[in-house]
Scaffold this motif. Structure first.
Motif, mmCIF file in Angstrom:
data_model
loop_
_atom_site.group_PDB
_atom_site.id
_atom_site.type_symbol
_atom_site.label_atom_id
_atom_site.label_comp_id
_atom_site.label_asym_id
_atom_site.label_seq_id
_atom_site.Cartn_x
_atom_site.Cartn_y
_atom_site.Cartn_z
ATOM 1 N N LYS A 110 0.847 -1.194 0.000
ATOM 2 C CA LYS A 110 0.000 0.000 0.000
ATOM 3 C C LYS A 110 0.881 1.241 0.000
ATOM 4 C CE LYS A 110 -3.011 -2.508 3.189
ATOM 5 N NZ LYS A 110 -3.508 -2.539 4.588
ATOM 6 N N GLU A 160 -0.533 2.448 10.413
ATOM 7 C CA GLU A 160 -1.617 2.579 9.442
ATOM 8 C C GLU A 160 -2.900 3.089 10.105
ATOM 9 O OE1 GLU A 160 -2.330 -1.043 7.390
ATOM 10 O OE2 GLU A 160 -0.479 -0.952 6.207
ATOM 11 N N ARG A 171 -9.315 6.468 6.527
ATOM 12 C CA ARG A 171 -9.515 5.909 5.196
ATOM 13 C C ARG A 171 -10.517 6.710 4.382
ATOM 14 N NH1 ARG A 171 -7.206 0.989 4.339
ATOM 15 N NH2 ARG A 171 -6.269 0.010 6.177
ATOM 16 N N ASN A 230 -9.084 9.046 1.906
ATOM 17 C CA ASN A 230 -8.355 8.451 0.777
ATOM 18 C C ASN A 230 -6.838 8.579 0.953
ATOM 19 O OD1 ASN A 230 -10.742 7.742 -0.716
ATOM 20 N ND2 ASN A 230 -10.922 9.897 -1.308
ATOM 21 N N VAL A 277 -4.997 6.005 1.934
ATOM 22 C CA VAL A 277 -4.418 4.678 1.707
ATOM 23 C C VAL A 277 -4.715 4.263 0.273
ATOM 24 C CG1 VAL A 277 -4.395 2.269 2.408
ATOM 25 C CG2 VAL A 277 -4.716 4.057 4.128
ATOM 26 N N ASN A 324 -4.340 1.042 -2.111
ATOM 27 C CA ASN A 324 -4.039 -0.377 -2.208
ATOM 28 C C ASN A 324 -3.509 -0.692 -3.603
ATOM 29 O OD1 ASN A 324 -4.943 -1.381 0.408
ATOM 30 N ND2 ASN A 324 -6.981 -0.762 -0.278
#
Length: 522
Positions: free
Chosen positions: A60, A85, A90, A93, A95, A97
């Motif tokens: 990530k 983390e 989240r 935005n 993180v 993936n």
């Protein structure tokens, strides 16, 4: 010493500061820092193109900002990968993936020979915040048992204009500031060349003035190198890192030369004496060597130890604080030297009073601005503020010295009165004494007297001139003219002065009959 500093700086690889960067992360850790950038509040864009072995999936990209509960809370902390983390939201935005199943990146599996497969992902982010923020990009895989492996190409921009696109928000206006500084320094260089030509014609082009001119020339060349880097940087986000390093090195040499010149003039070198005492020479040499070594350490620190995840600009580092301390020590030496020079030569006060007060501000202003920047000014404006202030301090220092030493006949602040030929004669003299001047103590004089036109044929003794004659082509004889001022005759306060009988007066023959009726012999 200069050669050693130059070689040291050039042999050290340049740190990657590009806002277009590419490289590879390979570590046994589960979390690693990649780069940073200061984005504008609304026009910042982050674009990535990454590739990693599928055996390291799923990795990530993490986007931290500079709030205390985010980046400062996780970097170089004892937190686990999961805890690092967890500080991110989240819904913001933060993180990304790097997998086929991600909605915020475009990924595909690339298969190669030997049944080897890699993930290749591309994507971008736009930043919206209440102010300019530092953003820190990291990569993680908390479930990995092998660590991390990631090849990356990252571009970070602010808007679309040339002056801002590839520049971090803390670097805005640095290029414009450097261009203006270069133009001003070129003007100072032109005027100083005119002044130097006048001083050379009057045999007053002394070592201290040469040091000053050397500093101005090196400053101009250093700014040219820096501007070449930033001009290229505005186009591609990479610039010319080696050229930037050389430019910063040259500006550092200018600083060292300026400090050396000010301390020498504070001690009266070329003004009240022709040489320093041995103890003073040793102390000054040691101090300049320490100054050079500290600057060399600063460059090495920037290239080898500088941690962009922790230190936002150079003067937050220990080497930066070391320079602040050295500048303060140089100021104390300057104060001490000026005080005793004026005490022993009070007739030079018209030069030393403005010289002392202005350059006291010059010495102190740099450290004060750096300390204020480190503790008061916002982090995203520190670098451009300090860069502008440092250039302004240098320009004002050069301009004021040029003004103070202008070789004008009406200038009462002019420091020099002993000519370079006189100092050369003293150095080659067996005793080091000629007339009432010695290498360790010049005669007291507020300003250098000039010989009146036309050119005269004077006595070979440049220190004691008791008469002069001018050749008259219309007459076979020679007629006397007014002799220049005698230092011995007029300077009764100088310690080497010894009263002597007045010199005989030369009387020109006259055609007027004498009182006894006889005529003047022909």
């Amino acid at each position: 010493m200069w050669t050693w500093v130059m070689v040291t700086a050039l042999l050290v690889p340049s740190a990657t500061e590009a806002k277009y960067i590419e490289g590879e992360v390979k570590t046994a850790e589960k979390w690693a820092f990649i780069t940073r950038f200061c984005f504008l509040s609304s026009d910042g864009t982050f674009t990535f193109d990454v590739e990693y072995d599928i055996d390291y999936a799923t990795e990530k990209l993490l986007l931290y900002y500079d709030s205390p509960h985010q980046w400062p809370a996780v970097y170089k902390s004892e937190k686990t990968c999961e805890e690092r983390e967890a500080v991110m939201k989240r819904e913001n935005n933060q993180v990304i993936n790097l997998t086929l199943y991600s909605m915020n990146s475009e990924c595909e599996i690339i298969r190669s020979s030997g049944d080897k497969a890699t993930y290749q992902c591309r994507g971008s982010r736009s930043f919206r915040s209440v102010r300019e923020r530092w953003w820190f990009i990291a990569v993680s895989n908390c479930e990995s048992t092998k660590g991390l492996q990631l090849k990356y190409k990252i571009t970070m921009t602010n808007g679309f204009e040339y002056w801002t696109k590839h520049f971090s928000a803390d670097e805005f206006y640095i290029l414009q500031t450097n261009l203006v500084a270069m133009v001003l320094e070129l003007g100072i260089l032109f005027l100083s060349i005119l002044s130097a030509a006048e001083l050379k014609s009057r045999q007053l082009f002394h070592t201290t003035y040469r040091l000053y001119m050397s500093g101005v020339v090196i400053q101009v060349v250093g700014l040219i190198f820096l501007n070449l880097h930033y001009a290229k940087y505005g186009y591609n986000g990479v610039g010319l890192p080696e050229t930037k390093l050389i430019g910063k090195l040259l500006l550092s040499i200018t600083n060292i030369l300026m400090v050396l010149m000010l301390i020498l003039m504070g001690k009266g070198f070329n003004i009240t004496r022709g040489r320093l005492r041995q103890a003073s020479s040793v102390k000054l040499t040691a101090f300049v060597c320490i100054f050079c070594i500290t600057y060399a350490m600063l460059f090495i620190y920037e290239q080898k130890v500088f941690d962009p995840g922790e230190v936002l600009y150079l003067y937050e580092s220990p080497a930066g604080y070391g320079l602040v301390v050295l500048r303060c020590l140089a100021w104390i030496m300057f104060l001490y030297a000026c005080f005793f020079t004026v005490k022993h030569y009070p007739e030079k006060y018209k030069f030393y009073y403005p010289f002392f007060f202005f350059y006291t501000l010059w010495f102190v202003s740099g450290p004060v601005v750096i300390i204020i920047s480190n503790h008061v000014i916002d982090k995203w404006v520190r670098e451009k503020v300090v860069n502008g202030v440092e250039l302004a301090i240098t320009i004002f220092g050069h301009a004021f010295f040029l003004f103070l030493t202008r070789p004008s006949a009406a200038n009462k602040n002019f420091p020099y009165h002993v000519r370079t030929t006189q100092i050369t004669a003293l150095e080659t003299s067996a005793t080091g004494v000629m007339g009432n001047n010695t290498l360790d103590a010049f005669s007291a004089h507020p300003y250098a007297p000039d010989f009146a036109e036309p050119k005269n044929h004077t006595s070979p003794d440049v220190f004691i001139v008791s008469g002069a004659v001018e050749m008259d082509p219309d007459r076979p004889s020679m007629r006397p003219i007014q002799a220049p001022r005698s230092i011995i005759k007029e300077d009764n306060s100088f310690p080497h002065y010894k009263p002597t009988a007045p010199p005989p007066v030369f009387q020109e023959a006259s055609d007027r009959p004498l009182s006894n009726g006889a005529e003047t012999p022909k």
